[in-house]
Design an enzyme around this catalytic site. Structure first.
Site, PDB file in Angstrom:
ATOM      1  N   LYS A 175       0.837  -1.210   0.000  1.00  0.00           N
ATOM      2  CA  LYS A 175       0.000   0.000   0.000  1.00  0.00           C
ATOM      3  C   LYS A 175       0.869   1.258   0.000  1.00  0.00           C
ATOM      4  CE  LYS A 175      -1.733   1.591   4.069  1.00  0.00           C
ATOM      5  NZ  LYS A 175      -1.495   2.992   4.460  1.00  0.00           N
ATOM      6  N   ASN A 176       1.827   1.292   0.918  1.00  0.00           N
ATOM      7  CA  ASN A 176       2.578   2.538   1.080  1.00  0.00           C
ATOM      8  C   ASN A 176       3.597   2.769  -0.035  1.00  0.00           C
ATOM      9  OD1 ASN A 176       1.004   3.212   3.216  1.00  0.00           O
ATOM     10  ND2 ASN A 176       2.447   2.515   4.785  1.00  0.00           N
TER      11      ASN A 176
ATOM     12  N   ARG B  22      -4.802  10.814   4.359  1.00  0.00           N
ATOM     13  CA  ARG B  22      -3.667  11.538   4.929  1.00  0.00           C
ATOM     14  C   ARG B  22      -2.519  11.624   3.919  1.00  0.00           C
ATOM     15  NH1 ARG B  22       0.028  14.295   8.351  1.00  0.00           N
ATOM     16  NH2 ARG B  22       1.965  13.380   7.692  1.00  0.00           N
TER      17      ARG B  22
ATOM     18  N   CYS C  94      -5.967  11.613  11.803  1.00  0.00           N
ATOM     19  CA  CYS C  94      -6.374  10.231  11.950  1.00  0.00           C
ATOM     20  C   CYS C  94      -6.191   9.799  13.392  1.00  0.00           C
ATOM     21  CB  CYS C  94      -5.669   9.368  10.929  1.00  0.00           C
ATOM     22  SG  CYS C  94      -4.305   8.449  11.465  1.00  0.00           S
TER      23      CYS C  94
ATOM     24  N   ARG D  37      -0.518  13.936  13.404  1.00  0.00           N
ATOM     25  CA  ARG D  37       0.048  13.879  12.069  1.00  0.00           C
ATOM     26  C   ARG D  37       0.182  15.257  11.406  1.00  0.00           C
ATOM     27  NH1 ARG D  37      -1.660   8.347   9.404  1.00  0.00           N
ATOM     28  NH2 ARG D  37       0.516   8.389   8.831  1.00  0.00           N
ATOM     29  N   PRO D  38       1.034  16.098  11.989  1.00  0.00           N
ATOM     30  CA  PRO D  38       1.240  17.430  11.402  1.00  0.00           C
ATOM     31  C   PRO D  38       1.964  17.379  10.058  1.00  0.00           C
ATOM     32  CG  PRO D  38       2.745  17.049  13.254  1.00  0.00           C
ATOM     33  CD  PRO D  38       1.871  15.838  13.146  1.00  0.00           C
TER      34      PRO D  38
ATOM     35  N   ASP E 234       4.189  20.076   9.143  1.00  0.00           N
ATOM     36  CA  ASP E 234       5.164  21.173   9.184  1.00  0.00           C
ATOM     37  C   ASP E 234       6.415  20.893   8.346  1.00  0.00           C
ATOM     38  OD1 ASP E 234       5.345  19.179  11.258  1.00  0.00           O
ATOM     39  OD2 ASP E 234       7.016  20.284  12.122  1.00  0.00           O
TER      40      ASP E 234
ATOM     41  N   ILE F  94       6.387   6.451  18.062  1.00  0.00           N
ATOM     42  CA  ILE F  94       6.249   7.174  16.784  1.00  0.00           C
ATOM     43  C   ILE F  94       4.961   8.005  16.681  1.00  0.00           C
ATOM     44  CG2 ILE F  94       6.221   6.911  14.259  1.00  0.00           C
ATOM     45  CD1 ILE F  94       8.343   4.738  14.653  1.00  0.00           C
TER      46      ILE F  94
ATOM     47  N   ARG G   2      -9.150  -0.112   3.815  1.00  0.00           N
ATOM     48  CA  ARG G   2      -8.174   0.893   3.363  1.00  0.00           C
ATOM     49  C   ARG G   2      -6.841   0.239   3.008  1.00  0.00           C
ATOM     50  NH1 ARG G   2      -6.670   4.453   7.794  1.00  0.00           N
ATOM     51  NH2 ARG G   2      -5.011   4.809   6.290  1.00  0.00           N
TER      52      ARG G   2
HETATM   53  N1  EPU Z   1       5.698  14.265  11.683  1.00  0.00           N
HETATM   54  C1  EPU Z   1       5.747  15.581  12.058  1.00  0.00           C
HETATM   55  N2  EPU Z   1       5.705  16.542  11.072  1.00  0.00           N
HETATM   56  C2  EPU Z   1       5.611  16.233   9.750  1.00  0.00           C
HETATM   57  C3  EPU Z   1       5.559  14.853   9.380  1.00  0.00           C
HETATM   58  C4  EPU Z   1       5.610  13.904  10.367  1.00  0.00           C
HETATM   59  O1  EPU Z   1       5.831  15.905  13.234  1.00  0.00           O
HETATM   60  O2  EPU Z   1       5.580  17.160   8.920  1.00  0.00           O
HETATM   61  C5  EPU Z   1       5.749  13.229  12.726  1.00  0.00           C
HETATM   62  C6  EPU Z   1       4.518  12.342  12.748  1.00  0.00           C
HETATM   63  O3  EPU Z   1       3.435  12.942  13.420  1.00  0.00           O
HETATM   64  C7  EPU Z   1       5.026  11.098  13.429  1.00  0.00           C
HETATM   65  C8  EPU Z   1       6.484  11.038  12.946  1.00  0.00           C
HETATM   66  O4  EPU Z   1       6.806  12.343  12.456  1.00  0.00           O
HETATM   67  O5  EPU Z   1       4.965  11.268  14.824  1.00  0.00           O
HETATM   68  C9  EPU Z   1       6.770  10.029  11.872  1.00  0.00           C
HETATM   69  O6  EPU Z   1       5.769  10.125  10.882  1.00  0.00           O
HETATM   70  P1  EPU Z   1       6.022   9.827   9.332  1.00  0.00           P
HETATM   71  O7  EPU Z   1       5.983  11.128   8.605  1.00  0.00           O
HETATM   72  O8  EPU Z   1       7.215   8.968   9.176  1.00  0.00           O
HETATM   73  O9  EPU Z   1       4.730   8.996   8.986  1.00  0.00           O
HETATM   74  P2  EPU Z   1       3.966   9.018   7.621  1.00  0.00           P
HETATM   75  O10 EPU Z   1       4.925   9.168   6.519  1.00  0.00           O
HETATM   76  O11 EPU Z   1       2.831   9.961   7.695  1.00  0.00           O
HETATM   77  C10 EPU Z   1       4.121   6.492   7.013  1.00  0.00           C
HETATM   78  C11 EPU Z   1       3.134   5.428   6.717  1.00  0.00           C
HETATM   79  C12 EPU Z   1       2.459   4.998   8.012  1.00  0.00           C
HETATM   80  C13 EPU Z   1       3.539   4.504   8.973  1.00  0.00           C
HETATM   81  C14 EPU Z   1       4.567   5.607   9.198  1.00  0.00           C
HETATM   82  C15 EPU Z   1       5.731   5.187  10.071  1.00  0.00           C
HETATM   83  C16 EPU Z   1       2.379   6.028   4.511  1.00  0.00           C
HETATM   84  C17 EPU Z   1       1.275   6.502   3.634  1.00  0.00           C
HETATM   85  N3  EPU Z   1       2.127   5.955   5.797  1.00  0.00           N
HETATM   86  O12 EPU Z   1       3.379   7.565   7.581  1.00  0.00           O
HETATM   87  O13 EPU Z   1       1.605   3.921   7.667  1.00  0.00           O
HETATM   88  O14 EPU Z   1       2.960   4.168  10.203  1.00  0.00           O
HETATM   89  O15 EPU Z   1       5.110   6.030   7.924  1.00  0.00           O
HETATM   90  O16 EPU Z   1       6.376   4.100   9.522  1.00  0.00           O
HETATM   91  O17 EPU Z   1       3.449   5.687   4.022  1.00  0.00           O
HETATM   92  C18 EPU Z   1      -0.317   2.595   7.816  1.00  0.00           C
HETATM   93  O18 EPU Z   1       0.024   2.083   6.732  1.00  0.00           O
HETATM   94  O19 EPU Z   1      -1.231   2.134   8.531  1.00  0.00           O
HETATM   95  C19 EPU Z   1       0.390   3.781   8.294  1.00  0.00           C
HETATM   96  C20 EPU Z   1      -0.095   4.566   9.240  1.00  0.00           C
END
Ligand code: EPU
Length: 417
Positions: free
Chosen positions: A22-23, A92, A116, A121-122, A124, A326, A397
């Site tokens: 998926k990702n 998201r 979510c 999930r900011p 920034d 995380i 999803r």
């Molecule tokens: N974060 C910030 N600011 C930002 C972006 C992220 O503070 O601008 C924080 C997040 O809130 C979190 C941390 O950084 O606390 C790490 O988040 P990350 O950005 O790595 O997560 P993501 O890219 O939004 C992806 C996967 C998630 C998976 C995480 C961690 C996708 C679409 N989603 O999320 O997958 O849990 O990496 O490995 O690739 C899922 O598939 O169920 C899922 C949630």
């Protein structure tokens, strides 16, 4: 509203095949927008999240041909940078489209992507990243407006490792002028997969899969065919299922090296695992042992595998500690496991103590999010009696026709419409 009805206690055996990740699919669809030539993506999972991102790019003017397990995307005629509000709110990961759409159209207007239940999930780091490429970012009425006549290569250090943030900046840099360096980048296997394919289409990316990625901007990205890597989270989830409910379950078409840390802890907990080149066999475990886990960015223990592993620990004799730093709300689902008879104590939002073993009993529960949802399905499969799981859009999803695939292993699960 449809729901799953499960009669627990069946012993499962046989083979289950892992779908494309998926990702990886979400990011590949976004990256396809960089090109004016068609991209064919194979091993494509048709799940709710990937359907939504395909609808989003169609809404922008791309054409999408859907095959059985593939899509052909032609983004030549993208005509707008304004993204559909309802779709952005639902997904998201829609933020990842902002980079390639900005590179192609010079402008993006989108609603703040859906929050979510697993955490705030900011975004920034995305917005700061776009500014480093020379874009202007404005915030009005819950929408971002990002504009840039041309994107310039940037030096970006991520203060915190972010998977989608790394992918978005990598994709954005491909068409930016000059060199971009990303530091403290995420290393998840979906990232080198995408970089290798982009390079075949004419991009110049080095270091993807390491903490430092260098991208030399190019003028144009061509087309081609990309086979998605298997979904490592599905593979791990099925391994937990095999350990809890299986006699012997073979998980086919997966990459064991993508879930090294998870498999090491599974074995520490007393599960017999055999790895083949593209498959894993797991035997049902009789005497599970408690273990302590801490989730971590790749190649550590994936946060997405924490919920099923926490369920596994409810069946181990003794006390285990689960620490998931995380996301801030990823352990909330343990309430639902307690309702089914587990003994899990929340120490703080990032830490729980699991006391086992507990006999689980069937209940009526709702799926709070994707990974917690599939965990409740697994819980239902080992519980005594009937479990009803509502809000299964969350499970759909990420897992394609999961009930049909589980039935083939001998599970008693029905989708009631
Ligand atoms: N974060 C910030 N600011 C930002 C972006 C992220 O503070 O601008 C924080 C997040 O809130 C979190 C941390 O950084 O606390 C790490 O988040 P990350 O950005 O790595 O997560 P993501 O890219 O939004 C992806 C996967 C998630 C998976 C995480 C961690 C996708 C679409 N989603 O999320 O997958 O849990 O990496 O490995 O690739 C899922 O598939 O169920 C899922 C949630």
């Amino acid at each position: 509203m449809s729901y799953f009805e499960i009669n627990g206690g069946r012993k499962l055996k046989g083979e289950i095949t892992v779908k494309g990740a998926k990702n990886a699919a979400l990011k590949a669809v976004a990256a396809a927008v960089l090109s004016s030539d068609p991209w064919t993506i194979t091993n494509f999972p048709f799940i709710e999240d990937t359907k939504r991102i395909l609808e989003m790019i169609e809404d922008l003017g791309a054409t999408v041909k859907r095959g059985k397990e593939s899509v052909v995307i032609d983004a030549k005629n993208i005509k707008t940078g304004r993204m559909n509000d309802d779709l952005a709110k639902k997904l998201r990961a829609s933020i990842i489209l902002a980079g390639p759409v900005l590179a192609r159209m010079g402008e993006v207007r989108m609603h703040h992507p859906g929050g979510c239940v697993i955490g705030k999930r900011p975004v920034d780091m995305f917005l700061e990243g776009f500014q480093k490429f020379g874009a202007r970012v404005k915030w009005e009425n819950s929408h971002f407006k990002i504009t840039a006549k041309r994107l310039k290569g940037a030096k970006i250090f991520f203060p915190r490792i972010t998977v989608t943030g790394t992918e978005t900046m990598m994709i954005t840099a491909v068409l930016a002028e000059g060199e971009t360096i990303l530091e403290n980048a995420a290393m998840e296997p979906e990232i080198p997969m995408l970089a290798e394919f982009l390079n075949r289409c004419g991009a110049k990316i080095e270091g993807a899969g390491t903490p430092t990625i260098r991208i030399h901007g190019v003028k144009k990205i061509g087309g081609g065919a990309l086979e998605l890597i298997p979904d490592r989270i599905e593979a791990g989830t099925f391994a937990v299922l095999g350990a809890l409910a299986g006699e012997k379950v073979k998980i086919k078409k997966c990459v064991p090296s993508h879930i090294r840390a998870f498999l090491a802890y599974l074995q520490k907990a007393g599960v017999k695992v055999e790895e083949g080149e593209n498959e894993i066999t797991v035997w049902g475990a009789k005497n599970l042992k408690p273990v302590n886990i801490v989730t971590h960015e790749y190649p550590g223990f994936a946060t997405d595998l924490q919920p099923p592993f926490t369920l596994l620990l409810t069946q181990a004799k003794g006390t285990s500690l689960v620490h998931d730093p995380i996301f801030e709300s990823r352990l909330m689902f343990t309430d639902a496991l307690n309702l089914m008879g587990a003994n899990i104590v929340m120490n703080d939002p990032h830490r729980v103590t699991v006391n086992g073993p507990s006999k689980l009993i069937g209940r009526k529960i709702a799926s709070p999010d994707l990974r917690a949802g599939i965990t409740l399905v697994l819980a239902g499969l080992i519980a005594n009696g009937k479990t009803r799981i509502e809000n299964i859009y969350q499970i759909d999803r990420g897992y394609e026709r999961i009930e049909e695939r589980l039935k083939k292993l001998g599970a008693d699960i029905k989708r009631i419409m």
